[in-house]
Design a protein around this motif. Structure first.
Motif, PDB file in Angstrom:
ATOM      1  N   PHE A 184      68.580  24.577  98.713  1.00 11.90           N
ATOM      2  CA  PHE A 184      68.032  23.649  99.701  1.00 11.90           C
ATOM      3  C   PHE A 184      69.017  23.458 100.845  1.00 11.90           C
ATOM      4  CE2 PHE A 184      67.357  19.354 101.381  1.00 11.90           C
ATOM      5  CZ  PHE A 184      66.052  19.481 101.823  1.00 11.90           C
ATOM      6  N   ILE A 200      67.537  26.154 109.094  1.00  9.20           N
ATOM      7  CA  ILE A 200      66.653  25.450 110.038  1.00  9.20           C
ATOM      8  C   ILE A 200      67.461  24.960 111.229  1.00  9.20           C
ATOM      9  CG2 ILE A 200      65.239  23.379 110.357  1.00  9.20           C
ATOM     10  CD1 ILE A 200      64.208  23.741 107.580  1.00  9.20           C
ATOM     11  N   ALA A 222      55.549  22.245  99.879  1.00  7.11           N
ATOM     12  CA  ALA A 222      54.634  21.834 100.942  1.00  7.11           C
ATOM     13  C   ALA A 222      55.354  21.730 102.288  1.00  7.11           C
ATOM     14  CB  ALA A 222      54.005  20.485 100.588  1.00  7.11           C
ATOM     15  N   GLN A 223      56.673  21.542 102.255  1.00  2.93           N
ATOM     16  CA  GLN A 223      57.461  21.458 103.488  1.00  2.93           C
ATOM     17  C   GLN A 223      58.001  22.822 103.932  1.00  2.93           C
ATOM     18  OE1 GLN A 223      57.746  18.599 105.229  1.00  2.93           O
ATOM     19  NE2 GLN A 223      56.379  17.745 103.691  1.00  2.93           N
ATOM     20  N   GLY A 224      57.774  23.856 103.139  1.00  6.37           N
ATOM     21  CA  GLY A 224      58.195  25.199 103.534  1.00  6.37           C
ATOM     22  C   GLY A 224      59.385  25.728 102.747  1.00  6.37           C
ATOM     23  N   PHE A 225      59.900  25.026 101.765  1.00  9.97           N
ATOM     24  CA  PHE A 225      61.018  25.494 100.949  1.00  9.97           C
ATOM     25  C   PHE A 225      60.503  25.808  99.552  1.00  9.97           C
ATOM     26  CE2 PHE A 225      64.507  24.443  97.972  1.00  9.97           C
ATOM     27  CZ  PHE A 225      65.335  25.496  98.296  1.00  9.97           C
ATOM     28  N   ASP A 226      60.535  27.088  99.191  1.00  8.30           N
ATOM     29  CA  ASP A 226      59.967  27.510  97.912  1.00  8.30           C
ATOM     30  C   ASP A 226      61.006  27.750  96.823  1.00  8.30           C
ATOM     31  OD1 ASP A 226      57.330  27.476  98.756  1.00  8.30           O
ATOM     32  OD2 ASP A 226      57.516  29.468  99.663  1.00  8.30           O
ATOM     33  N   TYR A 240      68.817  26.335 103.100  1.00  8.71           N
ATOM     34  CA  TYR A 240      67.559  26.239 103.850  1.00  8.71           C
ATOM     35  C   TYR A 240      67.719  25.264 105.017  1.00  8.71           C
ATOM     36  CZ  TYR A 240      62.752  24.908 104.901  1.00  8.71           C
ATOM     37  OH  TYR A 240      61.567  24.629 105.537  1.00  8.71           O
ATOM     38  N   VAL A 241      68.382  24.137 104.790  1.00  7.46           N
ATOM     39  CA  VAL A 241      68.604  23.167 105.868  1.00  7.46           C
ATOM     40  C   VAL A 241      69.510  23.769 106.923  1.00  7.46           C
ATOM     41  CG1 VAL A 241      69.667  20.924 106.393  1.00  7.46           C
ATOM     42  CG2 VAL A 241      68.181  21.151 104.415  1.00  7.46           C
ATOM     43  N   GLU A 300      57.074  20.974  94.071  1.00  9.65           N
ATOM     44  CA  GLU A 300      55.793  20.952  94.795  1.00  9.65           C
ATOM     45  C   GLU A 300      55.939  20.308  96.173  1.00  9.65           C
ATOM     46  OE1 GLU A 300      52.762  19.053  92.497  1.00  9.65           O
ATOM     47  OE2 GLU A 300      53.110  20.321  90.751  1.00  9.65           O
ATOM     48  N   GLY A 301      56.686  19.217  96.228  1.00 11.06           N
ATOM     49  CA  GLY A 301      56.852  18.528  97.504  1.00 11.06           C
ATOM     50  C   GLY A 301      57.626  19.350  98.519  1.00 11.06           C
ATOM     51  N   LEU A 302      58.672  20.014  98.052  1.00 15.10           N
ATOM     52  CA  LEU A 302      59.455  20.849  98.969  1.00 15.10           C
ATOM     53  C   LEU A 302      58.702  22.123  99.349  1.00 15.10           C
ATOM     54  CD1 LEU A 302      62.999  20.419  97.393  1.00 15.10           C
ATOM     55  CD2 LEU A 302      62.157  19.454  99.540  1.00 15.10           C
TER      56      LEU A 302
END
Length: 181
Positions: free
Chosen positions: A171, A178, A98-102, A174-175, A94-96
């Motif tokens: 993740f 970015i 909210a930051q754009g990583f699903d 994803y980093v 849930e926290g990730l």
């Protein structure tokens, strides 16, 4: 000449006044010095064989109250967050999100990291309670001990979260994506 008194500690006895040997006369006045005397009884001297007790410490009620309050906050925090930290995967998802990583998929690593964090937090709480009670019983300042215990518990939780997040290969990609932008 032997002195019957116990061997003095630093500053315990004042030095005896200087005395000339018996029968020696002063050259200018012709006065004769009396023979030196040995003092056998010294008033107000504590014998070396009796140990002195350290002064009694005063109990600081503000410290006892503050320490007990901080320990209570620690117990409530560990009890309330135990289930959340044990089930860290959905919380991180849930926290990730909210930051754009699903795509968080390291639920097993998150569960293991959460279990280790819970064990460290419980052990830190028990040790904090034990050391704080020892310090309070000795009438020493103890409020700092729950603060140190809380710091250790917080660091354990943060390390668990970082291990769980960084163990997810999605993740890390994803980093990298970015950073490419």
């Amino acid at each position: 000449m032997t002195d019957p008194r116990p061997r003095p500690k630093y500053g315990e006895y004042a030095p005896l006044p200087p005395a000339a040997p018996e029968g020696v006369t002063e050259p200018t006045t012709g006065a004769q010095y009396p023979a030196p005397t040995v003092q056998t009884a010294v008033p107000n001297v504590i014998p070396a064989s009796t140990p002195t007790a350290p002064p009694e410490r005063k109990q600081r009620m503000w410290d006892v109250f503050l320490t007990a309050t901080l320990l209570l906050f620690g117990v409530v925090d560990v009890i309330n967050s135990f289930g959340t930290i044990a089930n860290l995967g959905p919380i991180l998802r849930e926290g990730l999100a909210a930051q754009g990583f699903d795509g968080f998929a390291a639920d097993e690593a998150a569960a293991e990291a959460g279990a280790v964090a819970n064990i460290v937090r419980v052990v830190a709480l028990v040790l904090t309670i034990v050391f704080a009670l020892i310090q309070v019983q000795r009438k020493r300042i103890a409020f700092w001990i729950p603060l140190v215990g809380a710091t250790i518990a917080t660091l354990a939780m943060l390390v668990a979260i970082f291990v769980a997040v960084l163990s997810d290969p999605g993740f890390m990609t994803y980093v990298d994506s970015i950073q490419q932008q």
